[in-house]
Write a protein that holds these residues in place. Structure first.
Motif, PDB file in Angstrom:
ATOM      1  N   UNK A 122       0.857  -1.193   0.000  1.00 44.78           N
ATOM      2  CA  UNK A 122       0.000   0.000   0.000  1.00 44.78           C
ATOM      3  C   UNK A 122       0.891   1.241   0.000  1.00 44.78           C
ATOM      4  N   UNK A 123       0.449   2.294  -0.687  1.00 45.22           N
ATOM      5  CA  UNK A 123       1.269   3.502  -0.832  1.00 45.22           C
ATOM      6  C   UNK A 123       0.317   4.696  -0.929  1.00 45.22           C
ATOM      7  N   UNK A 124       0.762   5.886  -0.498  1.00 44.94           N
ATOM      8  CA  UNK A 124      -0.141   7.050  -0.575  1.00 44.94           C
ATOM      9  C   UNK A 124      -0.694   7.304  -1.983  1.00 44.94           C
ATOM     10  N   UNK A 125       0.084   6.990  -3.052  1.00 43.59           N
ATOM     11  CA  UNK A 125      -0.456   7.239  -4.404  1.00 43.59           C
ATOM     12  C   UNK A 125      -1.302   6.066  -4.892  1.00 43.59           C
ATOM     13  N   UNK A 126      -1.326   5.002  -4.173  1.00 48.77           N
ATOM     14  CA  UNK A 126      -2.059   3.804  -4.598  1.00 48.77           C
ATOM     15  C   UNK A 126      -1.295   2.578  -4.150  1.00 48.77           C
ATOM     16  N   UNK A 127      -0.292   2.187  -4.985  1.00 52.39           N
ATOM     17  CA  UNK A 127       0.482   0.979  -4.689  1.00 52.39           C
ATOM     18  C   UNK A 127       1.937   1.173  -5.061  1.00 52.39           C
ATOM     19  N   UNK A 128       2.803   0.479  -4.339  1.00 57.89           N
ATOM     20  CA  UNK A 128       4.224   0.426  -4.725  1.00 57.89           C
ATOM     21  C   UNK A 128       4.560  -1.038  -4.997  1.00 57.89           C
ATOM     22  N   UNK A 129       5.088  -1.288  -6.181  1.00 58.66           N
ATOM     23  CA  UNK A 129       5.410  -2.666  -6.556  1.00 58.66           C
ATOM     24  C   UNK A 129       6.922  -2.836  -6.569  1.00 58.66           C
ATOM     25  N   UNK A 175      -1.403 -14.077  -4.388  1.00 60.96           N
ATOM     26  CA  UNK A 175      -1.531 -13.950  -2.930  1.00 60.96           C
ATOM     27  C   UNK A 175      -0.157 -13.817  -2.280  1.00 60.96           C
ATOM     28  N   UNK A 176       0.800 -14.519  -2.832  1.00 63.65           N
ATOM     29  CA  UNK A 176       2.173 -14.447  -2.311  1.00 63.65           C
ATOM     30  C   UNK A 176       2.705 -13.014  -2.433  1.00 63.65           C
ATOM     31  N   UNK A 177       2.478 -12.422  -3.606  1.00 65.01           N
ATOM     32  CA  UNK A 177       2.972 -11.062  -3.871  1.00 65.01           C
ATOM     33  C   UNK A 177       2.313 -10.059  -2.915  1.00 65.01           C
ATOM     34  N   UNK A 178       1.024 -10.248  -2.662  1.00 62.42           N
ATOM     35  CA  UNK A 178       0.302  -9.331  -1.766  1.00 62.42           C
ATOM     36  C   UNK A 178       0.807  -9.491  -0.329  1.00 62.42           C
ATOM     37  N   UNK A 179       0.971 -10.742   0.077  1.00 65.02           N
ATOM     38  CA  UNK A 179       1.450 -11.009   1.440  1.00 65.02           C
ATOM     39  C   UNK A 179       2.839 -10.399   1.644  1.00 65.02           C
ATOM     40  N   UNK A 180       3.697 -10.551   0.617  1.00 64.07           N
ATOM     41  CA  UNK A 180       5.069 -10.031   0.726  1.00 64.07           C
ATOM     42  C   UNK A 180       5.071  -8.514   0.894  1.00 64.07           C
ATOM     43  N   UNK A 181       4.029  -7.836   0.381  1.00 62.89           N
ATOM     44  CA  UNK A 181       3.956  -6.377   0.498  1.00 62.89           C
ATOM     45  C   UNK A 181       3.090  -5.934   1.666  1.00 62.89           C
ATOM     46  N   UNK A 182       2.720  -6.880   2.518  1.00 63.03           N
ATOM     47  CA  UNK A 182       1.853  -6.592   3.667  1.00 63.03           C
ATOM     48  C   UNK A 182       0.560  -5.914   3.241  1.00 63.03           C
TER      49      UNK A 182
END
Ligand code: FAD
Length: 354
Positions: A122-129, A175-182
């Motif tokens: 999660x990031x203030x502009x939306x998302x950080x990948x 799901x792995x990618x989402x979990x890794x980014x909290x």
């Protein structure tokens, strides 16, 4: 209205991601597709071995919905696909190999390949990948909880910001990618997504020095779904390969049982079972492809899943199937429909930039 500075990022350049990107691009959005593969296409995969060309993911696709039929009519008109066999359920093949279709679809798009997204924060502009460049040609695949990301030795690391994200990787990878980014999904949605399941598939790619015994139109399918060798395709009879080259697919049950065995052992068994189709021709070269996620075994009940978080984030792909789809099976068509539906949904929920 001010133009948004962050693009929409689509993770995965298979048919779902590409169709989603085209819908967004046509609506005037800035969209970037990132794929970890050497080219996009995902499970629409074609490999060259010498002067042989072998499709080794989906061999064909079928068309049931009017929406997909309209797309396929355009592809046929452009000379990208043509009927292969079957009536009334026509099986379409892509001219030059299934991966070629995705190359045509990707042509107008901004697509970065060999880019493995490792986390979405999660990031203030939306998302950080976060992403790493995929410099390793081979990442070991095991049929268990170990994800390639766990054993990956990253090359260049970087990150990119996005105002919205569509994830089209197989659901467990997303799901792995989402979990890794909290990035935490609501628990009921997480439970539904965790229930999505795919069968693995082991496929042997075999180049022969003479014609095969595969019957017209270049495809043989086993009568029983648990026969170890499930499907054999002659890519030259199919019109894809300049020389005889067979793709031999094991069934899901056999693939699961043998997935973690060494290449030589799997090939020894598969080639022995497929020998009747070689008709005395010699094997010039044989390679193994392990699909950890092949056909969808348990789909998600809907064309896409909106995570309902602080900025738009949607999961899509072949496992996202509308409850009224009579087949309930993950296919090229279900992936394309899911990608297009996810993109149209995003266009409705994207925040207006002022
Ligand atoms: C052996 C086999 C046989 C099949 N036979 C048929 C058939 O006969 N007919 C039919 O209709 N369908 C068939 N299918 C299914 C069909 O190929 C799929 O349903 C469809 O191609 C899925 O498209 P997709 O875009 O949802 O996923 P994919 O094609 O899997 O695309 C997902 C993409 O995400 C990328 N990706 C994953 N993780 C990351 C990451 N961390 N970072 C960046 N990129 C990432 C991958 O590289 C991939 O390109 C078959 C599939 C297989 C494997």
């Amino acid at each position: 209205m001010r133009k948004p500075t962050q693009p929409i990022v689509i993770i995965g350049g298979g048919i779902a991601g590409l169709m989603a990107a085209r819908v967004l691009m046509e609506a005037g959005e800035e969209v970037v597709v990132l794929d970890k593969g050497r080219s996009g296409g995902g499970r629409l995969a074609t490999r060259r071995i010498g002067d042989a060309t072998l499709d080794h993911g989906a061999q064909y696709f079928t068309v049931r919905s009017p929406e997909f039929a309209a797309e396929v009519a355009k592809w046929e008109e452009a000379g990208w696909v043509m009927p292969w066999f079957g009536s009334p359920n026509v099986r379409y093949r892509a001219c030059g190999g299934m991966n070629r279709l995705t190359k045509h679809l990707a042509e107008p798009l901004d697509i970065g390949v060999r880019v493995r997204v490792t986390a979405v924060h999660p990031d203030p502009v939306g998302w950080k990948l976060d992403w790493v460049s995929e410099e390793q040609d081979f990442v070991p695949q095991m049929y268990d909880e170990v994800m390639p990301e766990d054993v990956y030795d990253p090359g260049a690391k970087a990150s990119v910001k996005a105002r919205a994200v569509i994830l089209t990787a197989p659901v467990r990878q997303s799901l792995y990618i989402l979990r890794a980014g909290e990035t935490e999904l609501p628990v009921p949605l997480l439970n539904e997504l965790q229930a999505v399941d795919y069968l693995p598939c082991l496929a042997a790619l075999v180049v022969l020095d003479g014609p095969s015994a595969v019957p017209e139109p270049g495809l043989w399918r086993a009568d029983h779904p648990d026969s170890p060798v499930q499907l054999v395709v002659d890519n030259s009879m199919k019109g894809v390969s300049a020389r005889t080259a067979l793709t031999v697919y094991a069934c899901g049950r056999w693939s699961k049982e043998h997935f973690n065995e060494p290449d030589e052992e799997i090939m020894r068994r598969l080639l022995a079972d497929a020998a009747p189709w070689f008709k005395g021709a010699n094997i010039v070269e044989a390679q193994l492809k392990r699909w950890r996620f092949s056909l969808v075994h348990k789909p998600y009940p809907g064309l896409f899943a909106d995570a309902g978080l602080q900025a738009p984030l949607v999961l899509a792909g072949d496992a996202f199937i509308a409850p009224d789809d009579s087949t309930q099976s993950g296919r090229v068509e279900s992936a394309a429909l899911s990608g297009m539906a996810a993109a149209r949904h995003l266009l409705k929920v994207l925040p207006v930039v002022d």
